[in-house]
Design a protein around this motif. Sequence first.
Motif, PDB file in Angstrom:
ATOM      1  N   ASP A   1       6.619  -1.224   5.673  1.00  0.00           N
ATOM      2  CA  ASP A   1       7.097  -0.150   4.793  1.00  0.00           C
ATOM      3  C   ASP A   1       6.842  -0.488   3.333  1.00  0.00           C
ATOM      4  O   ASP A   1       6.581   0.388   2.517  1.00  0.00           O
ATOM      5  CB  ASP A   1       8.608   0.065   4.996  1.00  0.00           C
ATOM      6  CG  ASP A   1       8.952   0.459   6.415  1.00  0.00           C
ATOM      7  OD1 ASP A   1       8.299   1.377   6.951  1.00  0.00           O
ATOM      8  OD2 ASP A   1       9.869  -0.152   7.000  1.00  0.00           O
ATOM      9  N   ILE A   2       6.934  -1.769   2.980  1.00  0.00           N
ATOM     10  CA  ILE A   2       6.786  -2.248   1.608  1.00  0.00           C
ATOM     11  C   ILE A   2       5.804  -3.412   1.614  1.00  0.00           C
ATOM     12  O   ILE A   2       5.906  -4.311   2.455  1.00  0.00           O
ATOM     13  CB  ILE A   2       8.147  -2.715   1.036  1.00  0.00           C
ATOM     14  CG1 ILE A   2       9.164  -1.560   1.052  1.00  0.00           C
ATOM     15  CG2 ILE A   2       7.986  -3.270  -0.372  1.00  0.00           C
ATOM     16  CD1 ILE A   2      10.594  -2.002   0.758  1.00  0.00           C
ATOM     17  N   VAL A   3       4.855  -3.392   0.681  1.00  0.00           N
ATOM     18  CA  VAL A   3       3.849  -4.453   0.620  1.00  0.00           C
ATOM     19  C   VAL A   3       3.901  -5.137  -0.741  1.00  0.00           C
ATOM     20  O   VAL A   3       3.813  -4.478  -1.778  1.00  0.00           O
ATOM     21  CB  VAL A   3       2.434  -3.898   0.868  1.00  0.00           C
ATOM     22  CG1 VAL A   3       1.393  -5.021   0.757  1.00  0.00           C
ATOM     23  CG2 VAL A   3       2.350  -3.233   2.237  1.00  0.00           C
ATOM     24  N   LEU A   4       4.036  -6.457  -0.721  1.00  0.00           N
ATOM     25  CA  LEU A   4       4.013  -7.274  -1.933  1.00  0.00           C
ATOM     26  C   LEU A   4       2.743  -8.120  -1.889  1.00  0.00           C
ATOM     27  O   LEU A   4       2.536  -8.892  -0.939  1.00  0.00           O
ATOM     28  CB  LEU A   4       5.242  -8.176  -2.001  1.00  0.00           C
ATOM     29  CG  LEU A   4       6.606  -7.473  -1.861  1.00  0.00           C
ATOM     30  CD1 LEU A   4       7.739  -8.485  -1.922  1.00  0.00           C
ATOM     31  CD2 LEU A   4       6.769  -6.398  -2.924  1.00  0.00           C
ATOM     32  N   LEU A   5       1.888  -7.971  -2.886  1.00  0.00           N
ATOM     33  CA  LEU A   5       0.580  -8.618  -2.881  1.00  0.00           C
ATOM     34  C   LEU A   5       0.561  -9.877  -3.739  1.00  0.00           C
ATOM     35  O   LEU A   5       1.176  -9.930  -4.800  1.00  0.00           O
ATOM     36  CB  LEU A   5      -0.485  -7.646  -3.393  1.00  0.00           C
ATOM     37  CG  LEU A   5      -0.793  -6.450  -2.504  1.00  0.00           C
ATOM     38  CD1 LEU A   5      -1.756  -5.506  -3.207  1.00  0.00           C
ATOM     39  CD2 LEU A   5      -1.367  -6.902  -1.172  1.00  0.00           C
TER      40      LEU A   5
END
Length: 316
Positions: free
Chosen positions: A252-256
């Motif tokens: 649902d949430i992507v941290l790169l």
Amino acid sequence: MVDHEVDTAAATAVVDADGFDRRVAAGGVLARVRAGVAELTGALRRVAEHVLSDPEAAARATIVELAERSGTSPATITRFCRAMGFDGYADLRLGIAAETGRARSAGWTVDIGREIQPGDPLARVLDQIMAADTRAMHDTAALLDLAEVERAAVAIAGASRVNIFGASGSALVGEEMQFSLHRIGVAAWAWNDIHEGLASAALLRAGDVALGISHSGQTRETIEMLAEAGSRGATTVALTGFPRSPLAELADIVLLTASQATTFRPDALSARHPQLVVLDLLYIAVAQRTHDRAHAAFRRTAQAVDGHKAAKGAVA
């Protein structure tokens, strides 16, 4: 010989959301290219690899020169620019020139990419590691979507349970996050065993949070555990270096994060420090949103272990 092939991935990229994931469209130019190179094929990938191998030369080259050096064509260079979110080659070239200029003035480029030799003095090795890590940190800051960090922090702050999944080196990073969250009263568990992780994920529900950590985004065990958590209604968060990886696609949430490999420190290892920085930011964001509870919990946990510290002046 210049290759005039029409790359099918390039054609698809131009059509699809300006050719590049919008989550990284606002990041640094070279960070964007590093994040996307694994997803490119054929001629587009050759352009990306050439740009990364010598950014300063790429910034000085004309579109014809870059095409010749990468063994492609000017049309492919144009498609590559659009795939990276630029209107044309002039914009890409200016962006690379500005970024390499900042890096050079800040000393980030010292020996980056150079093979470490057995006889290198430690002072030189230290400079190379520091330069690589500094570049990776700045690239990560450029890639990171703070709105996504905010969403993850809000979800964790309101969660009754947080599961953290990772394997190998990513598991160590996950355990650090679990430790930090526990100190401020957040019920968090870190899992690296697939059976235990799946069992725990199966007990999650709406309102809980699951965080999967994998630089490549392709670690099967982490993907399975995060998918199980999502199927139970938990909010899923991925920490990865690749925005179109399987792990990122299901979250649902992507941290790169970015990485800058050096000798004996391939991408997966060199990504560890940027991963820790992003998770530190997320941890602080959670603490901000649970300030009174977090402050009280941190004080109590500190007092609980205080008696196990050696007295000042005591002999070890």
